[in-house]
Each structure stands twice: as structure tokens, then as C-alpha cells.
Enzyme design. Structure first.
Site, PDB file in Angstrom:
ATOM      1  N   ASP A 136      45.816 107.703  59.193  1.00 12.13           N
ATOM      2  CA  ASP A 136      44.382 108.014  59.092  1.00 12.13           C
ATOM      3  C   ASP A 136      44.059 109.398  59.655  1.00 12.13           C
ATOM      4  O   ASP A 136      43.485 109.541  60.741  1.00 12.13           O
ATOM      5  CB  ASP A 136      43.546 106.946  59.821  1.00 12.13           C
ATOM      6  CG  ASP A 136      43.670 105.584  59.165  1.00 12.13           C
ATOM      7  OD1 ASP A 136      43.887 105.535  57.947  1.00 12.13           O
ATOM      8  OD2 ASP A 136      43.550 104.566  59.874  1.00 12.13           O
ATOM      9  N   ASP A 167      39.400 111.867  65.996  1.00 18.18           N
ATOM     10  CA  ASP A 167      39.110 110.458  65.724  1.00 18.18           C
ATOM     11  C   ASP A 167      40.324 109.556  65.951  1.00 18.18           C
ATOM     12  O   ASP A 167      40.515 108.584  65.227  1.00 18.18           O
ATOM     13  CB  ASP A 167      38.608 110.313  64.281  1.00 18.18           C
ATOM     14  CG  ASP A 167      38.006 108.945  64.008  1.00 18.18           C
ATOM     15  OD1 ASP A 167      37.362 108.394  64.911  1.00 18.18           O
ATOM     16  OD2 ASP A 167      38.194 108.429  62.887  1.00 18.18           O
TER      17      ASP A 167
END
Length: 531
Positions: free
Chosen positions: A418, A398
Site C-alpha cells: 500500500d 501513511d
């Protein structure tokens, strides 16, 4: 008949020419350049001989160690031996003002303003509560010029988020784990949504992820991501990467892996059991956040995301009855002090159910990237490849954007933020994550030799990760299958580099980037023991 013979001859000539250009010539070039580093050398070639003012560690041999071989255990710490190795004691130049993210007085001035604003706000709030005969809970705050988050912000340089031996980092991890929470709120990106989410979007906004900003007693801030998945659960096979759950333990493990790889591009992360009643509901002043709390039929305190499409109890996370596991990631300096920009990853994926990006169908895609700014010069492309290796080890698909500090310009390091969608599948290795490495066939020497070091039995990656993660309060952070997957994936990274070297030669593939080694290795064992 004659035309067929001519066509056959032309085809054979083309095949021979391609074989000569792509196979034989690179091998001859490699031999001609004297690729001595690929010789079967012993363990001693991890010393750092000086070369023209620089320390250039030689490559170890290309033997790919299996994950089952073991050395005699002398009872010592593999992690401490790793951090005392010369490769982890590379000296950096003396930092000037241009190499430091913040000037000495900036964080302290920001701190004083925040404390003054808080005190004014609480004074007005108490006066309003007194007029309404409402009892307000007082939260003790401290002004600490030696606060660990302040030291962390002050220590950020153009080389990394923190130095290898920064004593502020273990203290910051301890503070995030233990310090009292005085305020809780939505993160800025969730506030920007204002609850108005487009339910037709395939990729949901960040409100789906239930992350909160917690402010500590000394005004340090951390992002809280609650537990959404059990340690032994794998991401279902039918899940797309862009709808996968975010895992708190992946954030914790990513910080430790980043430190072991010596990237130091992930902000410090600590695990914590948060009392969602006492440390979120009772301290928040955001009425929208209060409104999403409820008590489940099992008498557990729960809350759900603010977005309309997940404003349902089945999307909630619940304490047991109040305690909830989560990760706390230290905030970076305010954007007003240290601006950052978010840049689309050239190897971003298609966030649709059927689309594909150019890099997924064009094996020569890197040639195009190399012609584009800022990848046509400097370290940016090499930093992208570092990030892809890191993401491959964690199995994070991602990485659609990356961030950099604007002060450090094009050659500044990439922030590895993240990471919660990593460590979803231990039984599968997503080779497409390594596309930047396999397509560009480039890697920093410093990255390669540390990967080779971590492939050796005496410094095996899974072993040092296991030891490092024991310092976190939420151990075990990763299950054994995930730790074993790290060793397996590391071998695949090394094989990818080896294929590139065989095809193009070491001088083309491996970029030298070392400075000299320190005379005496300095190790910081507090990271493991002080938690």
C-alpha cells in the site's frame, strides 16, 4: 547571594557533565574503536573483501554528492551497471524448506482447485443462462503450470519476495500489462464493509479508494487502482495525510524504487490502460459492482466506490471514454497457504485532526521501543528503519501498519504494501517519516552502502529510477521534480546517519549483515526491456 552562587555552580556543572557524556565521550569512543571506514577513501572501497567468511563492504567517504554533478556519459545503461555491481550480487545461503514460503506442490495444488472451481461455476452459470434464454459471454481460460504468478509465489523466501535475477518477475509484469481479464470484483476488505460505512469517521475505510481485484486469463490476480490524480498535481497543502488521494503511479514507482534499493519487499506492479467497460463491467459477476457504473454527460464510462458516503458521481473515476489508467499489483499467495499478520507500526501517526503520538513529542521514544517485544532482539527494529527510509524517499506518511509472513517468525522481512499515498509532494520533505532512523540511530550496513552508492553520480538514484520506469507502459510514471526530490531526500538520509555516527560511533550505529559476494555478477535486463 551565596545561595545564588551555589545554584549557578550546580547549573554549570550539569551542563558540563551533559556535554562530556553526550559529545566528548562518543567522539573518544569512536576514535578508540578505530573508525577507519570514515576515512576519505576512493571509489575502490566498494569492493567486497572477505572477513571471517563474510563479505563486509567498506563504507565510502561521507562526501554528500550534489545532484547537479555529472559524469561523462559513455552511452551505457546506469541501471545495468548498478545491478552488476558487487553490492547487488551478494550471495545468499542455499534455501531449505524452512527458508521457502511455500513447498513446491502447494501453489500447483491451489491452482488446480481454483481452475476446477471456476469450471464448475461457469458450467452452472451457463446452464442457468440457457434456461433463461440469456446469452453469456465466454471467457477463455488457460491452465499453465509455468504461469508467471505461480513462479512468483513459489520463489518467495525468507530473504525477499523475489530473487534479484528471477526471470518470472519481468514476465509477470508483462502478463499483468497484456493478459486478458476474465473476472473483476471488489477486494476482500471492501466486501467486508458491505457498503455500511460510518460517515463520522475521520479516516475513511478502503472503499474510498476504488480498488478492484482483477483475475487474468491464467488465473493470476492483481489489484487495480485507477488514476485519481494527474502526474503534475501535488497534494494540496491543506490535506491531511489520511485523506490524501491514492495515486496509481505511486504504486508503480514504489515497486521500482524498492527493487533499486534491493529490498524486494514490494510485490510486482505494472501500469495498464484498462477498458472499464470490457474488462470490468462486462466480466464482473458482482451485481453491486455493476450498480455503480454509469455514463457521464461527456459519454464516458464511470464508476464510484461502494461506500455510502462516496456513492456520488463527483467521487467517480471515468474512462476516456472507456480506457482508464491504473496500476496492477500482483497478489501474494492466499492467506490459507501463507498466513500473514498485520502489526501496528510503533511510529504510527495520530489519525485525528489534532492528536499527537508519543514518538512525536518524546525524542527518547526509541529507548522504550527497544525494551518491547519483538523490537528488543533480532532484525525487526532494523527492518522498521529500512521501511522508514523507503517511505521517506517516497514521502509516504501513511504507514500505520506493516505485515509479515508468520512462517518466517520475528526476523522475517516486512512487506512494503500500500504505497499509493507516496509521491504526493515533490516540493516538501517530511522529516518526521525518518523518526525511526533519527531516534534509534541504527541502520543495516547493507542498506547504508547501497544508499551511498546511489548518491554517486555514476549511479545517481534519479537516473536509475528514470531508466527503470521507462520499462512501464504508462511512462512517464514520475515527473522530473519527483525524480529530483529522490536525490535531495537521499542526501538527507545520509546526513541523518552521519549525525548518528558522529554522536555515537560507527560500531553502535551500523550493523553488519552481509554474506559473501558471488564470483560472477548476474544481471537481469529483461525487467527493463521485456515490457
Amino acid at each position: 547571594m551565596r545561595r545564588d552562587r551555589l545554584l549557578l555552580a550546580a547549573t554549570l556543572t550539569a551542563i558540563f557533565s551533559a556535554d562530556l557524556y553526550f559529545v566528548l565521550l562518543p567522539k573518544l569512543r569512536s576514535v578508540g574503536l578505530g573508525s577507519g571506514d570514515l576515512c576519505p577513501c576512493g571509489s575502490d572501497n566498494f569492493t567486497l573483501p572477505r572477513h571471517g567468511g563474510l563479505a563486509t563492504p567498506q563504507l565510502s567517504n561521507w562526501t554528500l554528492y550534489g545532484t547537479t554533478s555529472e559524469l561523462a556519459d559513455d552511452g551505457g545503461s546506469k541501471l545495468e551497471r548498478l545491478f552488476s555491481h558487487p553490492l547487488y550480487n551478494i550471495e545468499i545461503p542455499v534455501l531449505g524448506s524452512e527458508e521457502r514460503l511455500l513447498q513446491a506442490e502447494q501453489p500447483m495444488e491451489y491452482y488446480r482447485k481454483k481452475v476446477a472451481h471456476w469450471e464448475r461455476h461457469m458450467h452452472l452459470r451457463n446452464e442457468a443462462a440457457a434456461l433463461s434464454n440469456i446469452t453469456v459471454t465466454e471467457h477463455g481460460v488457460t491452465f499453465d503450470p509455468e504461469a508467471s504468478w505461480l513462479k512468483f509465489h513459489s520463489g518467495i523466501s525468507s530473504y525477499a519476495l523475489y530473487s534479484r535475477n528471477d526471470p518470472a518477475i519481468p514476465k509477470l509484469l508483462k502478463d499483468m500489462h497484456r493478459m486478458s481479464v476474465i473476472s473483476a470484483d471488489y477486494t476482500q476488505d471492501e466486501k467486508a464493509l458491505k457498503g455500511a460505512c460510518d460517515c463520522t469517521q475521520v479516516v475513511k475505510p478502503s472503499g474510498h479508494h476504488l480498488k478492484l481485484a482483477l483475475k487474468m486469463q491464467d488465473f493470476g490476480k492483481a489489484m487495480f487502482k485507477p488514476m485519481r490524480q494527474q502526474r503534475d498535481e501535488e497534494t494540496p497543502e491543506d490535506f491531511f495525510y489520511f485523506v490524501d488521494l491514492q495515486r496509481h503511479n505511486a504504486e508503480i514507482a514504489a515497486f521500482h524504487l524498492d527493487r533499486i534499493l534491493d529490498f524486494r519487499r514490494v510485490p510486482p506492479v505494472a501500469g495498464r490502460l484498462v477498458n472499464v467497460s470490457g474488462e470490468v463491467l462486462l466480466v464482473t459477476q458482482n451485481e453491486h459492482l455493476r450498480a455503480v457504473f454509469f455514463t457521464s454527460p461527456a459519454n464516458n464510462t464511470c464508476f464510484f466506490a461502494k461506500c455510502l458516503y462516496v456513492c456520488k458521481t463527483e467521487y467517480a473515476v471515468c474512462g476516456g471514454p472507456d480506457l482508464l489508467e491504473g496500476s496492477l499489483s500482483a497478489y501474494l499467495p492466499s492467506l490459507s497457504m501463507a498466513p500473514r499478520i498485520s502489526i501496528s507500526n510503533p511510529w504510527t501517526r495520530s489519525y485525528t485532526f489534532s492528536g499527537r503520538e508519543e514518538w512525536e513529542v518524546n525524542p527518547f521514544y526509541c529507548d522504550t521501543v527497544k525494551q518491547q517485544y519483538p523490537y528488543n532482539s533480532g532484525n525487526r527494529l532494523l527492518n522498521i528503519i529500512d521501511m522508514s527510509i523507503f517511505d521517506f524517499l517516497t514521502s509516504n506518511m501513511d504507514r500505520h501498519h506493516y505485515e509479515i509472513f508468520t512462517k518466517f517468525g520475528d526476523d522475517g522481512f516486512l512487506l512494503h504494501l500500500d504505497n499509493a499515498r507516496g509521491f504526493g509532494k515533490h516540493s516538501q520533505d517530511e522529516m518526521s517519516i525518518l523518526a525511526p532512523l533519527s531516534q534509534c540511530c541504527m541502520i543495516k550496513r547493507s542498506t547504508l552502502v547501497r544508499l551511498q552508492l546511489l548518491a554517486r553520480p555514476e549511479f545517481r538514484l534519479s537516473d536509475v529510477m528514470r531508466e527503470s520506469l521507462k520499462g512501464d507502459s504508462l511512462q512517464p510514471v514520475l515527473t522530473e521534480p519527483h525524480l529530483s526530490a529522490l536525490d535531495r531526500r537521499l542526501q538527507k538520509v545520509l546526513r541523518a546517519v552521519q549525525r548518528c555516527v558522529r554522536r555515537l560511533g560507527e560500531e553502535y550505529v551500523i550493523t553488519k549483515d552481509f554474506v559473501k559476494s558471488t564470483g560472477t555478477p548476474q544481471i537481469n535486463t529483461e525487467m527493463r526491456k521485456d515490457r
